[in-house]
Design a protein around this motif. Structure first.
Motif, short mmCIF file in Angstrom:
data_model
loop_
_atom_site.label_atom_id
_atom_site.label_comp_id
_atom_site.label_asym_id
_atom_site.label_seq_id
_atom_site.Cartn_x
_atom_site.Cartn_y
_atom_site.Cartn_z
N GLY A 170 0.80 -1.23 0.00
CA GLY A 170 0.00 0.00 0.00
C GLY A 170 0.83 1.27 0.00
N LEU A 171 2.14 1.17 0.22
CA LEU A 171 3.01 2.34 0.16
C LEU A 171 3.37 2.71 -1.28
CD1 LEU A 171 5.51 1.50 3.05
CD2 LEU A 171 3.62 3.13 3.13
N ILE A 172 3.24 1.76 -2.21
CA ILE A 172 3.64 2.01 -3.59
C ILE A 172 2.83 3.13 -4.25
CG2 ILE A 172 3.90 0.96 -5.87
CD1 ILE A 172 4.45 -1.68 -4.53
N PRO A 173 1.50 3.20 -4.07
CA PRO A 173 0.76 4.31 -4.69
C PRO A 173 1.24 5.68 -4.24
CG PRO A 173 -0.76 2.60 -3.98
CD PRO A 173 0.58 2.23 -3.45
N TYR A 174 1.68 5.82 -2.99
CA TYR A 174 2.20 7.10 -2.52
C TYR A 174 3.51 7.45 -3.25
CZ TYR A 174 -1.15 6.77 1.32
OH TYR A 174 -2.30 6.69 2.05
N LEU A 175 4.35 6.43 -3.46
CA LEU A 175 5.60 6.65 -4.19
C LEU A 175 5.31 7.01 -5.64
CD1 LEU A 175 8.69 6.57 -4.31
CD2 LEU A 175 8.52 4.10 -4.75
#
Length: 438
Positions: free
Chosen positions: A188-193
């Motif tokens: 779920g951190l990938i979309p922020y990146l």
């Protein structure tokens, strides 16, 4: 004698249209326009010198309809968002949401070929702020704002029935598996990146990476490059078992929708009235977006408490500082994606490449008349933007990581099975499992 008209490109275009009725309608329309096409083609050459006193009439150019069609798309989006919200909150109909998403897939996906796109509008909006010479159109702005506004009031109904990228993934779900919580949070951190990089690249005028690497737009347009076809098919195959992988673990617009949905005035609920703890809906969500009732004894045993919360909260500034540091160190590498910086470094490191007639980029630059000194100065300005932007992006990612860790130690008391306000796509699947009537 008139020059014969080459109709092959026309027929190739119409053969690529996805629906038979639409294709036949456009063919009929094209044949009606053939006389005008013939006349237009004659204007490419000097007018013939008639000896009979004939006077050729002036050409009348019709007004373009593109802008009207774009506003029509906005109207369709508004209607679809309204219907999705009504079907989810009032009718509580999964079947209605499904049929609406199929219409969205047909219209915004295959007919409009994935454009205008709310997801890609992030880049247009960012570029309009960064470059005063770039004016964003009202339709693109509306496509960006309308889903966020509806989400703020009704939850992520845009994801449920108005997003073609979500719809094409939704129809291939077969046997979804539940991922571990730690894996869900990590991915779920990938979309922020992705959001950070998309804003950074758009602000520096480097690229619109959301559109360039959209895995489904090539499927919608039937003209994708081979590697994008492979990527799109891979997402669809993965989506058979890991439901909506792009929406959950890549979509940058989903980050903004998640923020809005957490504060939504009205949101989809599993049960229309009081939950009876039947647990039938526990495994109904393929996106792992249902929060279970909390067990206070297990929470106490896990060691969650004020001390750990304060520890994680105090570490957040360190995460932000680390992110800024990493961003500053990586700006040189990231800036090489900019074509001006890449070309300047290429010409400086390999001056002999000026003689390479096959290098289109170099030959285009040489033919422009711009000097290498001017190109280097422009590249330095862009790299300074990358330096600032990379630090901001890194600090943002540090804040996201810190808040994500802090969220793991926050205790929220729940007595019912509830959809997670941020992660729930409002697809209405879980409603069918609830035996409680209104």
């Amino acid at each position: 004698m008139k020059k014969p008209i080459n109709l092959k490109p026309v027929f190739t275009f119409f053969q690529s249209l996805p629906f038979g009725e639409v294709r036949r309608g456009f063919l009929l329309f094209a044949f009606c326009l053939l006389p005008f096409a013939s006349f237009t083609q004659q204007q490419r050459f000097p007018k013939p010198d008639f000896s009979t006193g004939y006077e050729q009439p002036s050409t009348i150019v019709p007004e373009p309809r593109a802008l009207a069609l774009e506003y029509f798309d906005v109207a369709i989006l508004l209607v679809v968002l309204s219907l999705a919200s009504w079907l989810v909150l009032k009718q509580r109909s999964r079947q209605g949401v499904l049929w609406l998403s199929l219409f969205t897939l047909a219209y915004f996906g295959f007919y409009r070929e994935g454009c205008i796109c709310s997801i890609g509008s992030i880049q247009n909006l960012t570029f309009s702020f960064a470059d005063p010479n770039y004016a964003i159109s009202a339709t693109v702005l509306l496509f960006f704002i309308l889903p966020l506004g509806f989400t703020l009031f009704y939850g992520r109904t845009f994801c449920a029935g108005a997003c073609p990228l979500g719809a094409i993934q939704d129809v291939v779900i077969m046997k979804p598996i539940s991922l571990p919580k730690w894996l869900n949070k990590t991915l779920g951190l990938i979309p922020y990146l992705y959001l950070s990089l998309a804003v950074l690249f758009a602000a520096t005028g480097t690229d619109f990476i959301i559109c360039r690497y959209d895995p489904f737009v090539g499927i919608f347009r039937m003209d994708a490059k081979f590697h994008m076809v492979v990527l799109g098919i891979a997402f669809l195959l993965m989506g058979m078992f890991v439901a909506r992988p792009y929406c959950r673990f890549l979509c940058p617009y989903g980050v903004l929708l998640s923020w809005m949905s957490r504060f939504s005035k009205r949101h989809m609920t599993i049960t229309p009235s009081k939950c009876i703890q039947c647990k039938l809906c526990a495994n109904s969500c393929p996106f792992d977006a249902i929060d279970f009732p909390t067990n206070e004894k297990e929470v106490i045993k896990s060691g969650l408490g004020p001390k750990r919360f304060l520890t994680y909260a105090l570490v957040i500034p360190l995460w932000v500082a680390l992110g800024v540091f990493v961003g500053a160190k990586s700006h040189t590498f990231l800036s090489k994606a900019n074509p001006d910086i890449y070309l300047a470094e290429l010409l400086i490191s390999n001056p002999e490449i000026k003689n390479d007639k096959d290098n289109i980029d170099v030959q285009t630059f040489l033919s422009s008349g711009k000097t290498l000194e001017v190109l280097v100065k422009e590249a330095e300005v862009i790299r300074s933007k990358f330096y600032i932007g990379s630090m901001i992006a890194g600090g943002f990612m540090g804040l996201v990581i810190g808040m994500t860790l802090l969220n793991t130690v926050v205790f929220r008391k729940r007595q019912d099975y509830e959809p997670h306000r941020g992660n729930c796509f409002s697809c209405a699947r879980c409603m069918d499992y609830c035996p409680v009537e209104k």
